[in-house]
Write a protein that holds these residues in place. Structure first.
Motif, short mmCIF file in Angstrom:
data_model
loop_
_atom_site.label_atom_id
_atom_site.label_comp_id
_atom_site.label_asym_id
_atom_site.label_seq_id
_atom_site.Cartn_x
_atom_site.Cartn_y
_atom_site.Cartn_z
N GLN A 5 -3.82 -11.38 -13.02
CA GLN A 5 -3.89 -9.96 -12.75
C GLN A 5 -2.67 -9.53 -11.95
O GLN A 5 -2.10 -10.31 -11.20
N PRO A 6 -2.26 -8.28 -12.11
CA PRO A 6 -1.12 -7.78 -11.34
C PRO A 6 -1.53 -7.44 -9.90
O PRO A 6 -2.68 -7.16 -9.60
N TYR A 7 -0.53 -7.48 -9.04
CA TYR A 7 -0.69 -7.09 -7.64
C TYR A 7 0.15 -5.85 -7.37
O TYR A 7 1.18 -5.63 -8.00
N ILE A 8 -0.30 -5.07 -6.42
CA ILE A 8 0.40 -3.88 -5.95
C ILE A 8 0.99 -4.18 -4.58
O ILE A 8 0.31 -4.72 -3.71
N THR A 9 2.25 -3.82 -4.37
CA THR A 9 2.88 -4.01 -3.07
C THR A 9 2.89 -2.70 -2.30
O THR A 9 3.27 -1.66 -2.83
N HIS A 11 3.89 -0.19 1.09
CA HIS A 11 5.13 0.08 1.81
C HIS A 11 5.22 -0.69 3.13
O HIS A 11 6.30 -0.74 3.74
N ASP A 12 4.13 -1.34 3.57
CA ASP A 12 4.21 -2.19 4.76
C ASP A 12 4.57 -3.63 4.42
O ASP A 12 4.60 -4.49 5.29
N GLY A 13 4.82 -3.89 3.12
CA GLY A 13 5.21 -5.22 2.68
C GLY A 13 4.06 -6.10 2.24
O GLY A 13 4.28 -7.14 1.62
N ARG A 14 2.84 -5.70 2.53
CA ARG A 14 1.68 -6.49 2.08
C ARG A 14 1.33 -6.10 0.64
O ARG A 14 1.80 -5.09 0.13
N ARG A 15 0.46 -6.89 0.03
CA ARG A 15 0.12 -6.61 -1.36
C ARG A 15 -1.38 -6.77 -1.57
O ARG A 15 -2.08 -7.40 -0.76
N ALA A 16 -1.86 -6.19 -2.68
CA ALA A 16 -3.28 -6.20 -3.00
C ALA A 16 -3.46 -6.36 -4.49
O ALA A 16 -2.64 -5.88 -5.28
N PRO A 17 -4.54 -7.02 -4.92
CA PRO A 17 -4.85 -7.05 -6.35
C PRO A 17 -5.04 -5.63 -6.87
O PRO A 17 -5.61 -4.78 -6.19
N GLN A 18 -4.57 -5.38 -8.08
CA GLN A 18 -4.66 -4.03 -8.61
C GLN A 18 -6.10 -3.67 -9.01
O GLN A 18 -6.50 -2.51 -8.96
N LEU A 151 -0.68 13.67 8.96
CA LEU A 151 -0.56 12.31 9.49
C LEU A 151 0.91 11.96 9.70
O LEU A 151 1.29 11.38 10.73
N LEU A 152 1.72 12.30 8.70
CA LEU A 152 3.15 11.99 8.80
C LEU A 152 3.80 12.77 9.94
O LEU A 152 4.56 12.20 10.74
N ASP A 153 3.51 14.06 10.03
CA ASP A 153 4.11 14.89 11.07
C ASP A 153 3.66 14.45 12.47
O ASP A 153 4.42 14.52 13.43
N GLY A 154 2.41 14.00 12.56
CA GLY A 154 1.85 13.66 13.87
C GLY A 154 2.19 12.27 14.36
O GLY A 154 2.23 12.03 15.58
N THR A 155 2.42 11.33 13.45
CA THR A 155 2.60 9.93 13.86
C THR A 155 3.84 9.28 13.27
O THR A 155 4.26 8.21 13.74
N GLY A 156 4.41 9.85 12.22
CA GLY A 156 5.50 9.21 11.52
C GLY A 156 5.07 8.05 10.65
O GLY A 156 5.91 7.36 10.06
N VAL A 157 3.75 7.83 10.55
CA VAL A 157 3.21 6.71 9.78
C VAL A 157 2.33 7.26 8.65
O VAL A 157 1.41 8.04 8.91
N LEU A 158 2.61 6.84 7.43
CA LEU A 158 1.80 7.24 6.29
C LEU A 158 0.87 6.10 5.86
O LEU A 158 1.20 4.92 6.04
N PRO A 159 -0.26 6.42 5.27
CA PRO A 159 -1.14 5.38 4.73
C PRO A 159 -0.45 4.59 3.63
O PRO A 159 0.41 5.12 2.92
N VAL A 160 -0.85 3.33 3.49
CA VAL A 160 -0.34 2.55 2.36
C VAL A 160 -1.03 2.95 1.07
O VAL A 160 -0.48 2.78 -0.02
N VAL A 161 -2.25 3.49 1.19
CA VAL A 161 -3.03 3.83 0.01
C VAL A 161 -3.90 5.04 0.32
O VAL A 161 -4.30 5.25 1.46
N ASN A 162 -4.17 5.85 -0.70
CA ASN A 162 -5.16 6.92 -0.62
C ASN A 162 -6.13 6.68 -1.76
O ASN A 162 -5.77 6.72 -2.93
N GLN A 163 -7.38 6.41 -1.39
CA GLN A 163 -8.42 6.13 -2.38
C GLN A 163 -9.11 7.45 -2.73
O GLN A 163 -9.71 8.09 -1.86
N ILE A 164 -9.02 7.86 -3.99
CA ILE A 164 -9.46 9.20 -4.39
C ILE A 164 -10.30 9.13 -5.66
O ILE A 164 -10.22 8.17 -6.43
N GLU A 165 -11.11 10.17 -5.86
CA GLU A 165 -11.79 10.30 -7.15
C GLU A 165 -10.73 10.48 -8.24
O GLU A 165 -9.90 11.39 -8.17
N LEU A 166 -10.78 9.63 -9.24
CA LEU A 166 -9.74 9.66 -10.28
C LEU A 166 -10.27 9.00 -11.53
O LEU A 166 -10.67 7.83 -11.51
#
Length: 279
Positions: A5-9, A11-18, A151-166
């Motif tokens: 199976q493919p993995y997703i990398t 932006h923090d350098g870690r990865r997860a199964p797709q 989140l970006l404006d307040g901390t300069g840190v963005l989530p690595v993922v956004n889990q959404i209805e899709l």
């Protein structure tokens, strides 16, 4: 068993199964057998949440599955009534205790609950939890572009993922474009539209042409779109079928036909701008 199976990398350098196993609405005696069937089929990613009420059983399934902890990707989420700095940090420790784990691979804010105006404070707590090592990566669920920008404006840190209805009937192009522009990975919950998209005539026709199940066609669409995806099932055969799609390929014409299924009113779940459930 297949682990091809493919993995997703991130932006923090870690990865997860797709492709992972979702556990929403999996409760009681159904949880452990589902996890064991998924691991046997090749899944290495398991998604849960405090509000699902199944973290204890998920943890037992993980303990029984025979896979080294470092080879599994485990995600859970902080619920709406635990927003805030101290309460969020306590909530994660409670989740870790139920799961029987020292850390989770991904910790998510489950909903922004914008009416409470506390999700930025909650995000600051997640950043600290990441820095402490109790959450290897941090993300959000059901956030809209405006929430993400705060989140970006307040901390300069963005989530690595956004889990959404899709799903094919609700494709969220604008939100996915924001993700693409900011290197946020898109993860699909309800990837099969709570089963509704399985009966779509286009999906049924493609499944017939490809000699695949409708679920395999939709999940393959997600994979080729670059989404992380977490279908839920308690049926061992369906769990295996959902994973057995790596030899399946949708051509450009098939991808275009599914893209055309998007509906302006296709949302099935709550609207993140107004959802406020606290318990």
């Amino acid at each position: 068993m297949s682990t091809n199976q493919p993995y997703i990398t991130f932006h923090d350098g870690r990865r997860a199964p797709q492709l992972g196993l979702g556990t929403w609405k999996l409760t009681g005696d159904a949880v452990i057998p589902s996890i064991l069937a998924a691991v046997e089929a090749g899944y290495r990613s398991i998604d849960t949440a405090a509000i699902y009420g199944n973290e204890t059983e998920v943890g037992r399934g993980i303990a029984q599955c025979g896979i080294p902890r470092e080879d599994l990707f485990v995600a859970t989420k902080v619920w709406n009534d635990r927003h805030g700095h101290d309460s969020t940090k306590t909530a994660l420790q409670e989740s870790l205790d139920r799961l029987g784990l020292d850390y989770v691979d991904l910790y998510l804010i489950h909903w922004p609950v914008p009416r409470e105006k506390r999700y930025l404070e909650t995000w600051e707590a997640l950043i600290q939890l990441r820095d402490e090592g109790r959450a290897r990566s941090i993300g959000v669920s059901n956030f809209q572009p405006g929430h993400l920008q705060r989140l970006l404006d307040g901390t300069g840190v963005l989530p690595v993922v956004n889990q959404i209805e899709l799903h094919p009937h609700f494709q969220q192009a604008e939100l996915r474009a924001y993700h693409e522009d900011h290197n946020i990975r898109t993860e699909a919950w309800s990837p099969l539209g709570q089963g509704q998209t399985l009966q779509d005539p286009v999906i049924l026709e493609l499944a017939h042409q490809l000699q695949a199940s409708p679920a395999q066609v939709i999940l393959r669409w997600h994979i080729q779109m670059g989404h992380m995806v977490i279908p839920k099932s308690s049926d061992p055969e369906r769990i295996r079928d959902n994973f057995n799609l790596w030899n399946l390929r949708l051509d450009d014409a098939a991808m275009a036909r599914i893209a055309a299924l998007d509906q302006a009113d296709g949302r099935i779940g709550p609207d993140p701008e107004t959802f406020h459930l606290m318990d």
